[in-house]
Scaffold this active site. Structure first.
Site, PDB file in Angstrom:
ATOM      1  N   ASP A 151       0.796  -1.224   0.000  1.00 34.47           N
ATOM      2  CA  ASP A 151       0.000   0.000   0.000  1.00 34.47           C
ATOM      3  C   ASP A 151       0.828   1.273   0.000  1.00 34.47           C
ATOM      4  OD1 ASP A 151      -2.491  -0.800   0.042  1.00 34.47           O
ATOM      5  OD2 ASP A 151      -2.910  -0.354   2.149  1.00 34.47           O
ATOM      6  N   LYS A 159      -2.359   4.643  -4.288  1.00 38.87           N
ATOM      7  CA  LYS A 159      -3.104   5.591  -5.102  1.00 38.87           C
ATOM      8  C   LYS A 159      -2.310   6.853  -5.369  1.00 38.87           C
ATOM      9  CE  LYS A 159      -7.501   3.878  -3.481  1.00 38.87           C
ATOM     10  NZ  LYS A 159      -7.264   3.235  -2.187  1.00 38.87           N
ATOM     11  N   MET A 164      -7.112   9.702   9.358  1.00 39.22           N
ATOM     12  CA  MET A 164      -7.579  10.314   8.104  1.00 39.22           C
ATOM     13  C   MET A 164      -8.170  11.709   8.330  1.00 39.22           C
ATOM     14  SD  MET A 164      -9.178   7.000   6.189  1.00 39.22           S
ATOM     15  CE  MET A 164      -9.751   6.065   7.592  1.00 39.22           C
TER      16      MET A 164
END
Ligand code: SAH
Length: 464
Positions: A51, A71, A177
């Site tokens: 990741d 990402k 987050m």
């Protein structure tokens, strides 16, 4: 048929072995926070799918094929569903797969979704916990998450999406987050009636060389508008003391290490930040040119994934050719996403598989009557021997062609020199490589060259 009790090993071939999957946590950043068990799994692995939050440098010691599934901008982007499919594809080939996630897989890690997919396919797996960001941040900033008389409960919450923000009634709350929602989180906490004097800390890059902390009271934070960069945690609670900014971790000397580290830099005394100075692997441009110019020598083009398709066509066009130059070839895709990418380049695959298994590629070629062929196999620098072996069946000749780097090396992160106290240069080549990324070295940084030749190169490149 006389001796039915005889127990010779069976010669009947067992059905194709399914692989094994470890869903493992990598911890919050400091490579030493990996568990012994995760290390063992990584050593066993054939494939590691990792990741965004996993630092590629952690993976260097392992021989497995490393596939980045994060990402980050400008990189191959995987959706969760695609990651699930990629895990399954490798497992069905009989491989040992480690799905490595930042922190712990079951704390905001989507590990639950991945095991659902594995269950559906009857693939065996196990889960290896990791040190979650909250625990890393707590230890490396000296914020106890519970503390006698001050905090007797702690909650882990998310700041994303904003609609899911909760402010539970625990003494300490850790929000994950939060990079774009600090104010929404603090508003939610204040709306629950918490005192404006409650202590708040933001911890960015916990346990990493560039760990940064901001502290203040709830009221102060709500008035401030300070940018917070991911990955960051927001911690609320009165076990945060005013002194945490000079914690034990911030007192360690941080050394940027180009090339191999000499023994004196022991982990007990230094935090070393690697700066790889060997060339980053990528496409083999000479071989790419030769294969494209000599494409007539091949009879089959075999694509194992969509990146192979994408990069092959990029180079095809760069060499002034297009699909018409491939008209004589049988073109195969070993899964759906490779076939879809081919279609986007104007080609319907002559043969394609829904799912790879240890024998399906060989079968597909036999069904197509593809024997004695010359097969071009574009892909990453790690040649998949399982696949290449199957392609060779039936007297086919296989030529692997490196068209992209899909390993840990393809994203060298820029090091923030603001956090660095010393730079060790292992060789003159490392100095040159460093110079390609940095114009100058701030004067407060100590420079340690390995030898006189390296010292000379430092003077040439950076003066002084
Ligand atoms: N499974 C992970 C969390 C993944 S969600 C774990 O257990 O830690 C991603 C969030 O984790 C980030 O937005 C950030 O809030 C947090 N995070 C992960 N690593 C971090 C680090 N080194 N420092 C601060 N926050 C981190």
């Amino acid at each position: 048929m006389t001796d039915s009790t005889h127990t010779e090993p069976s010669l009947v071939q067992s059905p194709a072995r399914k692989g094994y999957v470890y869903i493992a946590g990598a911890g919050p950043g400091d490579p030493e926070l990996l568990t012994l068990k995760a290390d063992r799994a990584l050593r066993e692995a054939d494939v590691i799918l990792f990741d965004d939050l996993v630092l590629p440098q952690m993976l260097e010691p392992y021989r497995a094929e490393k596939i980045y599934t994060g990402k980050r901008k400008d990189s191959h982007h995987f959706e969760q569903e695609e990651i699930n499919q990629e895990i399954v594809r490798h497992a069905l080939m009989g491989r040992t797969v480690v799905r490595l996630k930042g922190g712990d897989p079951f704390i905001f890690g989507r590990g639950g979704e991945e095991i659902d997919t594995l269950r559906q396919h009857g693939i065996e797996y196990e889960i290896i916990p990791g040190i979650t960001a909250a625990h890393g941040a707590s230890a490396y900033t000296e914020i106890p998450l519970t503390m006698r008389k001050v905090s007797s409960s702690v909650a882990f919450c998310t700041g994303h999406p904003i609609s899911k923000i909760q402010a539970p009634d625990t003494d300490t709350i850790v929000y994950y987050m939060v990079a774009s929602s600090v104010h929404d989180v603090l508003d939610a906490v204040a709306a629950k009636g918490r005192s404006g004097e409650t202590m708040v800390a933001v911890v960015q890059n916990a346990t990493r060389y560039n760990q940064k902390i901001f502290t203040g009271t709830l009221d102060e934070f709500r008035k401030r508008d300070r940018a917070v960069y991911s990955p960051a945690l927001l911690i609320i609670g009165d076990s945060i003391s005013q002194f945490i900014e000079s914690n034990w971790y911030s007192r360690k000397k941080k050394v940027l290490m180009t090339g191999e580290a000499p023994k004196k830099y022991t982990p007990a005394d230094y935090i070393t930040v690697p700066f790889p100075c060997q060339q980053v692997a990528g496409a083999d441009l000479g071989a790419v040119k030769a294969s494209i110019e000599g494409i007539d020598q091949f009879s089959v083009l075999f694509f194992q994934n969509r990146f192979a398709v994408r990069y092959f066509f990029k180079y095809l066009f760069e060499h002034g050719r297009d699909v018409r130059h491939l008209a004589h070839l049988t073109i195969c895709a070993s899964n759906r996403s490779a076939a879809t990418e081919l279609q986007e380049h104007g080609i319907i695959a002559d043969c394609r598989l829904e799912a790879e298994t240890p024998t399906s590629i060989g079968e597909m070629l036999r069904n197509q009557g593809l024997t004695g062929q010359r097969i071009l196999l574009p892909g990453a620098e790690h040649v998949d021997e399982l696949v290449a072996g199957q392609l060779r069946e039936g007297g086919n000749q296989v030529t692997p062609l490196v068209v992209y780097a899909h390993g840990a090396q393809d994203h060298v992160e820029a090091i923030d020199l603001d956090f660095i106290d010393e730079i060790y240069f292992a060789s003159a080549e490392c100095v040159q490589k460093f110079r390609e990324m940095y114009e100058s070295i701030p004067s407060r940084i100590t420079i340690t060259p390995a030898d006189e030749r390296t010292a000379e190169e430092v003077r040439t490149q950076f003066g002084g």
